[in-house]
Design an enzyme around this catalytic site. Structure first.
Site, short mmCIF file in Angstrom:
data_model
loop_
_atom_site.label_atom_id
_atom_site.label_comp_id
_atom_site.label_asym_id
_atom_site.label_seq_id
_atom_site.Cartn_x
_atom_site.Cartn_y
_atom_site.Cartn_z
N LEU A 148 31.01 34.80 33.74
CA LEU A 148 31.53 35.88 34.59
C LEU A 148 33.02 36.10 34.36
O LEU A 148 33.80 36.21 35.29
CB LEU A 148 31.28 35.59 36.07
CG LEU A 148 29.83 35.75 36.53
CD1 LEU A 148 29.72 35.42 38.00
CD2 LEU A 148 29.33 37.15 36.27
N CYS A 149 33.42 36.07 33.12
CA CYS A 149 34.81 36.41 32.85
C CYS A 149 34.88 37.40 31.70
O CYS A 149 35.65 37.25 30.77
CB CYS A 149 35.66 35.18 32.59
SG CYS A 149 34.91 33.97 31.53
N GLY A 150 34.02 38.40 31.76
CA GLY A 150 34.07 39.47 30.77
C GLY A 150 33.69 38.96 29.39
O GLY A 150 32.85 38.08 29.24
#
Lengths: 289, 137
Positions: free
Chosen positions: A87-89
């Protein structure tokens, strides 16, 4: 057209997601500050170390040190530093992509490649290649110098035993909160620092060395490896949080857009329902006349 | 009060000590050495051990692990991987590390290759240094 109730549930669901992403954004922001402070704290140490290394290696010849030995490159090891959490791109994806590109490059020129993965995401993604020699998972959230030391000693041992001829580290460099870029830098063999100018050497000539410069280098080189690995981990730590902040900010905005659009759909459906009800009533009244 | 020398202990986690002191005693490569004010420029590696310094009547001890130190311009800078004062040391962890290293060395006598053996020895040294400093407190 979707029924009123369906749209309503969807809206509340999206709103809840927005709440979560918003919270994650704020957590990432707080953690980023911590990671940046850690980087700040490390800077004087790294700067001093670089200075000493270039002072010392200015005059030293590279043949005497096993860690500096340049060999025919037959096997290359890539240390891939990623985050433990997602969940960090595209942050981790970019690092992994670079690792795979490097792997393809080396394999094309007939070299054998192996991976050491630091961080869970990298080891999950690279497992498929079957080339992972070792992975360190779940250490990125709270790592210390000794974690870096463990990795660096292990990598150095492989190099000294001749199992690897060259080691590179791939990590996400923290350029700014908005920009994180995957980078490759060499670890082994240790590069002689070229920064030592003649003036610096003159300056260092005044020192009393205990023991000799060569022996000091021998002690310093393994420590220098730790510095490189630790530095890469710090960069990844800060980059991860920065990337997550941006990603979660985007997600929150996307949620808001969705809510806006869904509200329009909801209102249209509501209006249609009211209109059709009115038509019914009017029709009924008409029939009674 | 005589002249003093500026002591700086820098670790990866930031500066640990930054003050003027009377004397510094450190575990150097060839044995312990002391540094007073206006020492000649000097560079030495540091072993795992205890660094002590005195400032007036105050005497402090730090556990330091590998690194090096530099003396110049009446300033002594230590670059070490870790520096811990007695009360900061996690005694339990150090004890566990000691046991682990001892166990490894015991079986190492037969098979373990050189490198791992050295690693265990270093770990043991670190643990012992930690315990020593923790106990002086």
């Amino acid at each position: 057209m979707a029924s009123l109730k369906e749209v309503k549930t969807k809206i509340s669901g999206v709103k809840k997601t927005a709440q979560i992403t918003k919270a994650m954004n704020m957590v990432a922001a707080a953690k980023l500050r911590g990671a940046q402070e850690k980087m700040e704290a490390f800077r004087p140490y790294a700067a001093k170390f670089d200075e000493a290394m270039s002072n010392l290696s200015g005059g030293a010849n590279t043949t005497g040190f096993p860690l500096m030995e340049v060999r025919d490159e037959k096997t290359v090891e890539l240390v891939v530093v990623t985050s433990d959490r997602g969940l960090c791109g595209s942050f981790n994806a970019n690092i992994i992509k670079l690792a795979l590109v490097k792997m393809a490059e080396y394999e094309a020129s007939g070299k054998k490649v192996s991976f050491v993965c630091v961080g869970k995401k990298g080891s999950q993604a690279l497992k498929k290649t079957g080339l992972v020699r070792k992975s360190y998972r779940d250490i990125m959230s709270n790592f210390q110098m000794y974690n870096a030391r463990e990795i660096a000693t292990d990598v150095a041992a492989e190099f000294l035993s001749g199992a690897t001829d060259k080691v590179e580290i791939i990590y996400g460099q923290f350029k700014s909160v908005a920009i994180q870029r995957p980078e490759v830098s060499a670890i082994l063999p240790v590069q002689p620092k070229s920064g030592a100018s003649s003036t610096e050497k003159k300056f260092s000539g005044d020192y009393i060395y205990e023991p000799s410069t060569e022996e000091i280098m021998d002690v310093l080189q393994p420590l220098y490896l730790n510095v490189i690995v630790y530095h890469a981990m710090l960069e990844v730590g800060a980059s991860e949080h920065a990337a997550r902040m941006t990603a979660m900010d985007n997600a929150t905005n996307a949620c808001k857009d969705m809510v806006r659009n869904l509200t329009i759909v909801y209102n249209k459906a509501r209006q249609a329902a009211v209109t059709s009800e009115l038509m019914d009533i009017v029709g009924g009244a008409e029939a009674l006349k | 009060m005589g002249q003093q020398i500026r002591l700086e202990v820098v670790t990866p986690a930031g500066a640990k000590v930054n003050e003027d002191v009377d004397i510094v005693n450190a575990p150097g490569f060839g044995g312990d050495f002391g540094v007073l004010a206006n020492h000649a420029p000097f560079l030495s590696t540091i072993k795992i051990g205890t660094l002590t310094y005195e400032n007036g009547k105050k005497r402090e001890a730090l556990m330091v692990s590998g690194g090096f130190c530099e003396v110049s311009n009446n300033k002594i800078t230590f670059l070490v991987e870790s520096a811990e004062k007695g009360h900061e040391i996690d005694v339990d962890r150090a004890l566990k590390a000691k046991e682990r290293a001892e166990k490894r060395l015991a079986q190492a006598a037969q098979q373990i290759e050189n490198f791992n053996r050295k690693r265990a020895e270093v770990a043991l040294q670190r643990a012992l240094a930690r315990l020593k400093v923790a106990n002086t407190k």
